[in-house]
Design a protein around this motif. Structure first.
Motif, mmCIF file in Angstrom:
data_model
loop_
_atom_site.group_PDB
_atom_site.id
_atom_site.type_symbol
_atom_site.label_atom_id
_atom_site.label_comp_id
_atom_site.label_asym_id
_atom_site.label_seq_id
_atom_site.Cartn_x
_atom_site.Cartn_y
_atom_site.Cartn_z
ATOM 1 N N ILE A 73 6.137 -0.068 -9.449
ATOM 2 C CA ILE A 73 4.772 0.196 -9.909
ATOM 3 C C ILE A 73 4.213 1.439 -9.229
ATOM 4 C CG2 ILE A 73 2.391 -0.666 -9.877
ATOM 5 C CD1 ILE A 73 3.638 -3.520 -10.176
ATOM 6 N N LEU A 74 4.374 1.526 -7.912
ATOM 7 C CA LEU A 74 3.861 2.676 -7.176
ATOM 8 C C LEU A 74 4.573 3.959 -7.592
ATOM 9 C CD1 LEU A 74 3.536 1.002 -3.671
ATOM 10 C CD2 LEU A 74 1.650 1.692 -5.145
ATOM 11 N N ALA A 75 5.874 3.874 -7.878
ATOM 12 C CA ALA A 75 6.628 5.054 -8.296
ATOM 13 C C ALA A 75 6.233 5.515 -9.690
ATOM 14 C CB ALA A 75 8.126 4.763 -8.236
ATOM 15 N N ARG A 76 6.003 4.561 -10.594
ATOM 16 C CA ARG A 76 5.677 4.895 -11.986
ATOM 17 C C ARG A 76 4.228 5.329 -12.167
ATOM 18 N NH1 ARG A 76 7.313 2.651 -17.033
ATOM 19 N NH2 ARG A 76 9.395 2.502 -16.110
ATOM 20 N N ARG A 77 3.334 4.788 -11.338
ATOM 21 C CA ARG A 77 1.900 4.978 -11.560
ATOM 22 C C ARG A 77 1.261 5.663 -10.351
ATOM 23 N NH1 ARG A 77 0.010 0.892 -15.157
ATOM 24 N NH2 ARG A 77 -2.064 1.702 -14.725
ATOM 25 N N PRO A 78 1.214 7.002 -10.333
ATOM 26 C CA PRO A 78 0.696 7.715 -9.160
ATOM 27 C C PRO A 78 -0.771 7.443 -8.859
ATOM 28 C CG PRO A 78 1.055 9.222 -10.996
ATOM 29 C CD PRO A 78 1.696 7.930 -11.374
ATOM 30 N N ILE B 268 4.467 -5.794 9.200
ATOM 31 C CA ILE B 268 4.463 -5.126 7.899
ATOM 32 C C ILE B 268 5.641 -4.155 7.822
ATOM 33 C CG2 ILE B 268 3.120 -3.734 6.305
ATOM 34 C CD1 ILE B 268 2.041 -6.606 6.919
ATOM 35 N N VAL B 269 6.349 -4.197 6.698
ATOM 36 C CA VAL B 269 7.610 -3.449 6.562
ATOM 37 C C VAL B 269 7.374 -2.113 5.849
ATOM 38 C CG1 VAL B 269 9.958 -3.503 5.640
ATOM 39 C CG2 VAL B 269 8.865 -5.631 6.432
ATOM 40 N N PRO B 270 7.677 -0.978 6.513
ATOM 41 C CA PRO B 270 7.641 0.309 5.817
ATOM 42 C C PRO B 270 8.931 0.510 5.017
ATOM 43 C CG PRO B 270 8.045 0.643 8.161
ATOM 44 C CD PRO B 270 7.972 -0.840 7.942
ATOM 45 N N MET B 271 8.790 0.935 3.765
ATOM 46 C CA MET B 271 9.963 1.129 2.912
ATOM 47 C C MET B 271 9.937 2.508 2.270
ATOM 48 S SD MET B 271 10.625 -2.523 0.995
ATOM 49 C CE MET B 271 12.311 -2.012 0.639
ATOM 50 N N SER B 272 11.114 3.020 1.998
ATOM 51 C CA SER B 272 11.260 4.261 1.248
ATOM 52 C C SER B 272 11.303 3.930 -0.239
ATOM 53 C CB SER B 272 12.542 4.985 1.652
ATOM 54 O OG SER B 272 12.529 5.307 3.036
ATOM 55 N N MET B 273 11.042 4.933 -1.067
ATOM 56 C CA MET B 273 11.062 4.711 -2.501
ATOM 57 C C MET B 273 12.472 4.451 -3.036
ATOM 58 S SD MET B 273 8.136 4.443 -3.826
ATOM 59 C CE MET B 273 6.396 4.858 -3.653
ATOM 60 N N ILE C 38 0.864 -1.184 0.000
ATOM 61 C CA ILE C 38 0.000 0.000 0.000
ATOM 62 C C ILE C 38 0.898 1.231 0.000
ATOM 63 C CG2 ILE C 38 -1.628 1.384 1.356
ATOM 64 C CD1 ILE C 38 -2.846 -1.089 2.471
ATOM 65 N N ARG C 39 0.547 2.214 -0.830
ATOM 66 C CA ARG C 39 1.263 3.490 -0.774
ATOM 67 C C ARG C 39 1.036 4.106 0.602
ATOM 68 N NH1 ARG C 39 2.892 6.437 -4.991
ATOM 69 N NH2 ARG C 39 1.524 5.333 -6.462
ATOM 70 N N HIS C 40 2.104 4.641 1.194
ATOM 71 C CA HIS C 40 1.993 5.164 2.559
ATOM 72 C C HIS C 40 2.977 6.311 2.734
ATOM 73 C CE1 HIS C 40 0.980 5.035 6.810
ATOM 74 N NE2 HIS C 40 2.266 4.966 7.131
ATOM 75 N N GLY C 41 2.452 7.526 2.922
ATOM 76 C CA GLY C 41 3.317 8.692 3.057
ATOM 77 C C GLY C 41 4.177 8.879 1.824
ATOM 78 N N ALA D 187 7.281 -6.444 -15.714
ATOM 79 C CA ALA D 187 5.960 -6.177 -15.153
ATOM 80 C C ALA D 187 5.476 -4.782 -15.527
ATOM 81 C CB ALA D 187 5.988 -6.345 -13.637
ATOM 82 N N LEU D 188 6.356 -3.794 -15.436
ATOM 83 C CA LEU D 188 5.981 -2.426 -15.783
ATOM 84 C C LEU D 188 5.550 -2.335 -17.242
ATOM 85 C CD1 LEU D 188 8.726 -0.344 -13.948
ATOM 86 C CD2 LEU D 188 6.282 -0.355 -13.428
#
Length: 221
Positions: free
Chosen positions: A83-88, A58-63, A35-38, A143-144
């Motif tokens: 995917i989250l970075a490419r597709r806002p 659940i692991v929080p990660m930076s971009m 899930i996108r988060h912050g 995948a992208l």
């Protein structure tokens, strides 16, 4: 239909992983959810079965791909991040190995427009990305490409990816893709499936803009 997303995103991810099992879309430790988060995202950890998963796992990660958590993130964190970075417009990503999706992926076959529900994919096909080893940059790139102008795809010899603006819609899409693959597999045994024309799918895509699960309005709102 997948249930409404809990308010806490970590709890929502745990619930989603268990729902993948109950819906027959995943098994054992396979499958992962983000899930996108912050400014980053939350992703499931590596190697923990859904029934043993807790919100604090659940692991929080930076971009940039870094994290500060005692558990390792899913081995597929890279394509979740990319995917989250490419597709806002995407807020959640679901990856699983459901039987019928994976069977077509093993054959390297895309899913054509044999049912109007293909519109949920955003186009007249559900593409199958070429094979690349799990967890690699090559898989993420594949995948992208398969997700270009699409909301879901198959991964050759691997499984499937479904996305959505939120987690309930991504889960809903994952189930719909597996259903469509099952229907197509049966249709191929019955005879020659009829493929709908692209213009009809274009009309369905417009209608699908208001289709699918929606958040229930809060009382008093």
């Amino acid at each position: 239909m997948p249930s409404r997303e809990p308010d806490d995103p970590r709890t929502a991810i745990v619930a989603a992983m268990r729902e993948l099992i109950s819906l027959g879309l995943s098994q054992g430790t396979s499958g992962n959810v983000s899930i996108r988060h912050g400014d980053g995202f939350l992703v499931t950890p590596s190697g923990i079965p859904a029934d043993a998963l807790h919100p604090q796992d659940i692991v929080p990660m930076s971009m940039d791909g870094t994290h500060d958590h005692p558990l390792a993130p899913s081995s597929e964190w890279r394509f979740h991040r990319d995917i989250l970075a490419r597709r806002p417009e995407i807020g959640a990503v679901v990856h699983a190995h459901p039987t019928y999706c994976t069977a077509f992926a093993i054959c390297g076959r895309e899913i054509p427009a044999v049912h109007y529900m293909i519109a949920m994919a955003g186009g007249p096909t559900i593409r199958c990305a070429p094979y690349a080893a799990f967890g690699t940059e090559a898989l993420s790139r594949a995948a992208l490409a398969a997700l270009e102008d699409r909301t879901c795809c198959l991964l050759a010899n691997h499984g499937m990816i479904a996305t959505g603006p939120d987690l309930p819609k991504a889960l809903w899409l994952a189930l719909e893709v597996e259903t469509l693959c099952r229907q197509y597999a049966i249709a191929l045994q019955v005879g020659a499936p009829v493929v709908l024309p692209d213009d009809e799918i274009g009309r369905m895509i417009e209608r699908f803009k208001s289709y699918g699960p929606r958040k229930k309005p809060r009382e008093g709102s």
